[in-house]
Each structure stands twice: as C-alpha cells, then as structure tokens.
Scaffold this motif. Structure first.
Motif, PDB file in Angstrom:
ATOM      1  N   ASP A   1       0.831  -1.200   0.000  1.00 31.82           N
ATOM      2  CA  ASP A   1       0.000   0.000   0.000  1.00 31.82           C
ATOM      3  C   ASP A   1       0.866   1.250   0.000  1.00 31.82           C
ATOM      4  O   ASP A   1       0.592   2.224  -0.705  1.00 31.82           O
ATOM      5  N   ASP A   2       1.941   1.231   0.827  1.00 34.38           N
ATOM      6  CA  ASP A   2       2.845   2.382   0.885  1.00 34.38           C
ATOM      7  C   ASP A   2       3.510   2.620  -0.466  1.00 34.38           C
ATOM      8  O   ASP A   2       3.632   3.747  -0.933  1.00 34.38           O
ATOM      9  N   ILE A   3       3.965   1.515  -1.092  1.00 33.15           N
ATOM     10  CA  ILE A   3       4.638   1.629  -2.385  1.00 33.15           C
ATOM     11  C   ILE A   3       3.672   2.127  -3.455  1.00 33.15           C
ATOM     12  O   ILE A   3       4.010   2.984  -4.278  1.00 33.15           O
ATOM     13  N   ALA A   4       2.448   1.611  -3.434  1.00 39.03           N
ATOM     14  CA  ALA A   4       1.462   2.041  -4.422  1.00 39.03           C
ATOM     15  C   ALA A   4       1.207   3.539  -4.301  1.00 39.03           C
ATOM     16  O   ALA A   4       1.129   4.260  -5.299  1.00 39.03           O
ATOM     17  N   ARG A   5       1.103   4.014  -3.048  1.00 40.71           N
ATOM     18  CA  ARG A   5       0.867   5.443  -2.832  1.00 40.71           C
ATOM     19  C   ARG A   5       2.060   6.261  -3.299  1.00 40.71           C
ATOM     20  O   ARG A   5       1.914   7.292  -3.960  1.00 40.71           O
ATOM     21  N   GLU A   6       3.269   5.778  -2.971  1.00 41.65           N
ATOM     22  CA  GLU A   6       4.464   6.516  -3.366  1.00 41.65           C
ATOM     23  C   GLU A   6       4.645   6.499  -4.875  1.00 41.65           C
ATOM     24  O   GLU A   6       5.048   7.504  -5.474  1.00 41.65           O
ATOM     25  N   MET A   7       4.348   5.361  -5.503  1.00 41.15           N
ATOM     26  CA  MET A   7       4.484   5.287  -6.961  1.00 41.15           C
ATOM     27  C   MET A   7       3.549   6.276  -7.633  1.00 41.15           C
ATOM     28  O   MET A   7       3.910   6.933  -8.608  1.00 41.15           O
TER      29      MET A   7
END
Length: 255
Positions: A183-189
């Motif tokens: 979830d964190d990576i998706a948001r950062e991407m």
C-alpha cells in the motif's frame, strides 16, 4: 504468552488499526486492543522512539483495562484478565539480559501472586543484535528479530533466514508487512508518477539545451531506480517492476 495448557484460540479486534501513519516516524505509538474467546482483554503496544516513564504508562493503561474488565453489578470473580504487551524499540531494563519480561502483583518477600488478573509484558527489541543464528532462536526471538529488521534493506539476508525457520508468527508477520508496504509503495508510486509528469512538463517547456534535457532524463531514471528498489524489497515480480518503471531486467537484477 506461552499458553500451552490454556491456548488462545480466537482473538477479536476491539479497535481498528489506523493506516496512513508512516512506519519509522519518531516517536510513534500504535496500540491494538483485543479480546480472547475466554473474555481476556489484551492491549498490544508498539513503541518507537524514546518515551519517558514508559513502565508507568503501561501500568496506567493496565489499570484502565482492569477498571473495564468488570461489568457494573458483577461479582469480582467475574473479572476478566487484563494483559498489556509492549514491543519496545530499544532497551528499558538494562539490568537484565532477557528479551521478554513479565510483571505481576506479588508479595514482596515470599513472591506469591496476589492476583493474575493483570500482567504486563515487555519485549525489548534493542536486545536483538542480529548476530544470533535464527536456527538457534526461540520462536519469540525469531518474531522479535523479524519485527526489528523487516524493511531494513541492509538486513535482507538475515530476514530471509528468519523466514526460512518456518515459524508461524514470522510468516504471518511477513504477510501483513508485505500488504502494508505494498500500500505504501502504491501510494508513493502514484505520487512519484504525478510529480514526474509535472517535472517533465516543466523540463519540456524550459529545456532548450541538450545538457538540460539529459539532466531531466537522469533525474527521472534515478526516481524509477529508487521505486524499483522498494518494489524488490516488497517481493514484487521482475515483470511487474519492468512494466511500471520501464527499466531493463538487467538493471533491476543488479539493484
């Protein structure tokens, strides 16, 4: 809790775990309140950063739990057991070497327990140094080592050894951690993609010299490499990383 004779067979979450906080922020306190099938109340605290008087804080919350463990008009023998468990990012009891300490209400000289209706546990992650072979660790040591080092890019090999032990709690934690980091990576991407689009639009407008255009491309590549590194740490497959970042497989494998 080492409950072999009276195992906990079900846990009901009493408060939703709030998502959106940034793992690693200091200081951070995340608490999880739950109830077992037999009515026991458990408060799990995840403490990151230095908090003064943390033992007193744990006693305060334990006392609040005891106050809520008996319904109005109920007899005292109906009181539910209250358990406070704190994972500490550091060391608060340097006078002992053990990772896990449990505090009860006991008689001072004879050391018999007044009541078992309140117990307070501390797990000091600062006592895990990452040097002990996971194969020689207890299940609790493996779990605490995983909690301390999961997400640390410099300790990936050690975390993999912890996973190879097959400890159930470690595997469950890995599953939850991956879901959170995805979830964190998706948001950062998404944020980086939006930022890159704005940056590229700005560069296209103002970059008239080849040197500036090259600088734009290098900055974009650096951002994609950073994202690829985080996706690799989260266990994303190579093809998915290629599709999102546009990087070559050889570049990604070297990260």
């Amino acid at each position: 809790l080492d409950r072999k004779d009276d195992p906990i067979i079900e846990v009901r979450l009493l408060n939703p775990v709030q998502k959106g906080f940034v793992i690693g922020d200091k200081p951070t306190v995340m608490d999880i309140k739950c109830e077992t099938s037999s009515g026991e109340l458990i408060d799990v605290e995840m403490q990151n950063g230095r908090l003064p008087f943390y033992p007193e804080r744990s006693l305060f919350y334990g006392g609040k739990m005891v106050n809520s463990a008996l319904e109005e008009g109920e007899d005292y023998d109906k009181m539910k057991k209250s358990i406070v468990i704190s994972f500490i990012d550091g060391v608060i009891f340097p006078q002992v070497q053990c990772l896990h300490t449990e505090f009860l209400m006991q008689e001072k000289q004879a050391h018999f327990t007044l009541t078992d209706k309140l117990s307070i546990h501390f797990l000091e992650l600062g006592k895990i140094d990452g040097k002990k072979d996971p194969a020689d660790m207890t299940p609790l040591e493996c779990l605490c080592a995983y909690i301390r080092f999961a997400g640390d890019g410099t300790r990936e090999d050690y975390v993999n050894k912890l996973l190879e032990t097959g400890e159930e709690a470690v595997n469950m934690s890995e599953y939850v951690f991956k879901k959170l980091t995805e979830d964190d990576i998706a948001r950062e991407m998404l944020e980086r993609q939006i930022k890159a689009e704005h940056d590229n639009a700005t560069w296209l407008k103002y970059a008239k010299e080849d040197g500036l255009t090259q600088g734009r491309d290098e900055g974009y590549d650096a951002a994609m490499i950073e994202i690829a590194q985080k996706m690799k740490r989260a266990g994303k497959p190579l093809e998915e990383i290629k599709a999102f970042t546009g990087l070559e497989a050889e570049t990604i494998e070297k990260l």
